[in-house]
Design a protein around this motif. Structure first.
Motif, mmCIF file in Angstrom:
data_model
loop_
_atom_site.group_PDB
_atom_site.id
_atom_site.type_symbol
_atom_site.label_atom_id
_atom_site.label_comp_id
_atom_site.label_asym_id
_atom_site.label_seq_id
_atom_site.Cartn_x
_atom_site.Cartn_y
_atom_site.Cartn_z
ATOM 1 N N ASN A 126 0.865 -0.983 0.027
ATOM 2 C CA ASN A 126 0.100 0.052 -0.067
ATOM 3 C C ASN A 126 0.811 1.487 -0.165
ATOM 4 O OD1 ASN A 126 -2.292 -1.783 -0.068
ATOM 5 N ND2 ASN A 126 -2.718 -1.375 2.143
ATOM 6 N N GLU A 127 2.134 1.067 0.533
ATOM 7 C CA GLU A 127 3.053 2.185 0.438
ATOM 8 C C GLU A 127 3.653 2.528 -0.946
ATOM 9 O OE1 GLU A 127 3.826 4.761 2.609
ATOM 10 O OE2 GLU A 127 1.865 4.053 3.399
ATOM 11 N N LYS A 131 2.326 4.081 -4.085
ATOM 12 C CA LYS A 131 2.043 5.597 -4.182
ATOM 13 C C LYS A 131 3.174 6.239 -5.184
ATOM 14 C CE LYS A 131 0.051 5.999 0.571
ATOM 15 N NZ LYS A 131 0.598 5.883 1.941
ATOM 16 N N PHE A 132 3.840 5.213 -5.543
ATOM 17 C CA PHE A 132 4.953 5.958 -6.325
ATOM 18 C C PHE A 132 4.802 5.739 -7.808
ATOM 19 C CE2 PHE A 132 6.883 5.272 -2.216
ATOM 20 C CZ PHE A 132 7.625 6.436 -2.220
ATOM 21 N N TYR A 133 3.536 5.410 -8.240
ATOM 22 C CA TYR A 133 3.097 5.028 -9.490
ATOM 23 C C TYR A 133 2.009 6.110 -9.979
ATOM 24 C CZ TYR A 133 5.859 0.875 -9.012
ATOM 25 O OH TYR A 133 6.834 -0.065 -8.773
ATOM 26 N N GLU A 138 -1.448 3.146 -9.880
ATOM 27 C CA GLU A 138 -1.486 3.250 -8.421
ATOM 28 C C GLU A 138 -2.455 2.095 -7.781
ATOM 29 O OE1 GLU A 138 -2.130 5.991 -4.342
ATOM 30 O OE2 GLU A 138 -1.960 7.110 -6.162
ATOM 31 N N LYS A 139 -3.764 2.295 -8.326
ATOM 32 C CA LYS A 139 -4.881 1.492 -7.926
ATOM 33 C C LYS A 139 -4.867 0.054 -8.418
ATOM 34 C CE LYS A 139 -9.434 1.797 -9.601
ATOM 35 N NZ LYS A 139 -9.305 2.501 -10.696
ATOM 36 N N ARG A 164 -2.171 -2.481 -6.568
ATOM 37 C CA ARG A 164 -2.213 -3.041 -5.083
ATOM 38 C C ARG A 164 -2.520 -4.478 -5.036
ATOM 39 N NH1 ARG A 164 -5.617 1.240 -2.770
ATOM 40 N NH2 ARG A 164 -3.788 2.549 -2.738
ATOM 41 N N SER A 183 5.115 19.172 -5.623
ATOM 42 C CA SER A 183 6.194 18.220 -5.132
ATOM 43 C C SER A 183 7.356 18.765 -4.218
ATOM 44 C CB SER A 183 6.925 17.773 -6.378
ATOM 45 O OG SER A 183 7.968 16.945 -6.215
ATOM 46 N N LYS A 226 9.850 14.014 -10.037
ATOM 47 C CA LYS A 226 8.253 13.682 -9.433
ATOM 48 C C LYS A 226 7.303 14.395 -10.128
ATOM 49 C CE LYS A 226 9.364 13.666 -4.966
ATOM 50 N NZ LYS A 226 9.372 13.689 -3.478
ATOM 51 N N TRP A 261 4.204 12.923 -12.194
ATOM 52 C CA TRP A 261 2.859 13.142 -11.726
ATOM 53 C C TRP A 261 2.080 14.189 -12.762
ATOM 54 C CZ3 TRP A 261 0.705 10.057 -8.399
ATOM 55 C CH2 TRP A 261 1.370 9.039 -7.583
#
Length: 402
Positions: free
Chosen positions: A63-64, A67-69, A73-74, A77, A221, A239, A243
């Motif tokens: 779950n951590e 967060k870098f994608y 992200e979803k 998981r 960022s 970053k 994003w």
């Protein structure tokens, strides 16, 4: 003449090799081939991480990690609960490659050479009897009854299952569109900002811990920023580029950023501190020594940009000059005019629409026995070993599924 295999993997990169090795280790009877269009395999692995290969990142909680994608992200998981960075470390250890963690969390082979990873893969494919066929540029893919037929410029291949691990190869994306797949058009993801500005012109190599915001967007960022000959780079900028890949592309890479050189310090607090300094250091010259965690050169440049001359003493600062300086420190405005590719590790945002993939198996929802691994799908990450982790995880899941 057709060459028959149980499984064909197109793409001789990280994802393709990892998938092939894991398939045959689970089922040694399967006949597997990797088709690579170039003369050499694993080229991106060779140059990644400055030739050291940044294999993964020391974040062990799925779950951590997600967060870098910026994209994925979803969806990642579930896959990361099946195969995460800890599994990557164990996998490589079992294959004779020890990894180490650096201060920033990035993980490399202890040897500090990407060749170690390449040798590990090549040894494994040889030992397992996986056919690695180079110079095979795929011209067409079609389905014949229950088999996939892959034509290259000089051969035809048949296989029951087809795995595409071709990264951001537009030709393969085009073929997939003829199969009804939606491809999210690719845009650059990791890039540095071109900025011509007198405040940073003489400061290449200077770094600071900053917060950066893009005007008229929600993009923000925090992290180290590096001033370069052409503008700005470093994790904070990269970053932001990841994003904001779509948003900044739509702005044609012409936009305004605000920089807080004191990380997240508040303008009012900084103004108050400057007033205190005016009392304490009344007789000293303002530009000489930085009272904040900034290099003296950067401090001097921001002092000059606030309309304060080099020899000015703290006691002589006007209210306006103090406000200007607080503003330069916490809310400097810079014009970005274009981008530059970050190193040779070109990453794109774009690829097969994530809605069309079953993330329990990485199989296409539109076509049976068609699987995807690595960057061919619309998943990408910031720099630090995360794009490789996506390659290993997706390859592992495909191998388990087939």
């Amino acid at each position: 003449m057709n060459q028959n295999f149980d499984i064909i993997i197109v793409g001789g990169g990280a994802a393709g090799f990892f998938t092939a090795i894991n398939i045959v280790e689970r089922n040694p009877k399967l006949k597997v081939a990797i088709l690579e269009r170039g003369a050499e395999v694993l080229n991106k692995v060779r140059i990644s991480g400055g030739g050291r290969c940044n294999v993964t990142h020391a974040i062990f909680e799925p779950n951590e990690l997600v967060k870098f994608y910026p994209r994925g992200e979803k969806e990642l998981r579930g896959p990361f609960h099946q195969f995460c960075s800890g599994d990557t470390i164990e996998w490589f250890e079992n294959h004779g490659v020890e990894l180490k963690i650096e201060g920033d969390g990035r993980m490399f082979p202890v040897s500090n050479s990407s060749q170690t990873i390449i040798d590990c893969f090549l040894t494994a494919t040889q030992k397992l009897g996986i056919a690695v066929l180079t110079g095979q540029s795929v011209q067409s893919i079609f389905k014949r009854d229950t088999l996939w037929k892959v034509e290259t410029q000089n051969e035809n291949y048949l296989a029951e299952k087809l795995i595409l691990a071709t990264g951001s190869n537009p030709k393969i994306w085009e073929m997939l569109q003829t199969f009804g797949h939606v491809v999210v058009s690719p845009v650059p993801s990791l890039f540095t900002f071109n900025i011509k500005d007198s405040r940073i012109k003489e400061l290449p190599g200077v770094a600071a811990q900053v917060t950066v915001k893009v005007k008229d967007t929600k993009l923000t960022s925090t992290g180290p920023l590096l001033i370069t000959h052409w503008g700005m780079s470093g994790p904070a900028i990269l970053k932001l580029s990841a994003w904001g890949a779509r948003i900044l592309h739509d702005k044609n890479y012409q936009f305004t950023i605000f920089i807080n050189w004191l990380n997240d310090a508040d303008k009012e607090d900084v103004e108050k501190k400057l007033k205190d300094l005016k009392q304490e250091h009344a007789k000293k010259s303002v530009s000489k020594k930085s009272p904040f965690e900034l290099t003296n050169r950067l401090w001097e440049s921001l002092v000059l940009a606030s309309g304060i001359e080099v020899e000015t003493k703290w006691a002589d600062l006007s209210k306006i000059q103090l406000q200007n300086l607080a503003n330069q420190l916490t809310n400097g405005t810079f014009q970005v005019n274009g981008k530059s590719t970050f190193k040779e590790e070109f990453v794109t945002a774009g690829g097969i629409d994530l809605k069309e993939i079953n993330f329990k198996t990485m199989e296409s929802k539109l076509h049976q026995n068609l699987y995807f691994a690595g960057e061919i799908v619309n998943i990408d990450a910031i720099t630090g070993g995360f794009n490789f982790q996506n390659a290993w995880t997706s390859g592992f899941i495909v191998a388990k599924a087939v």
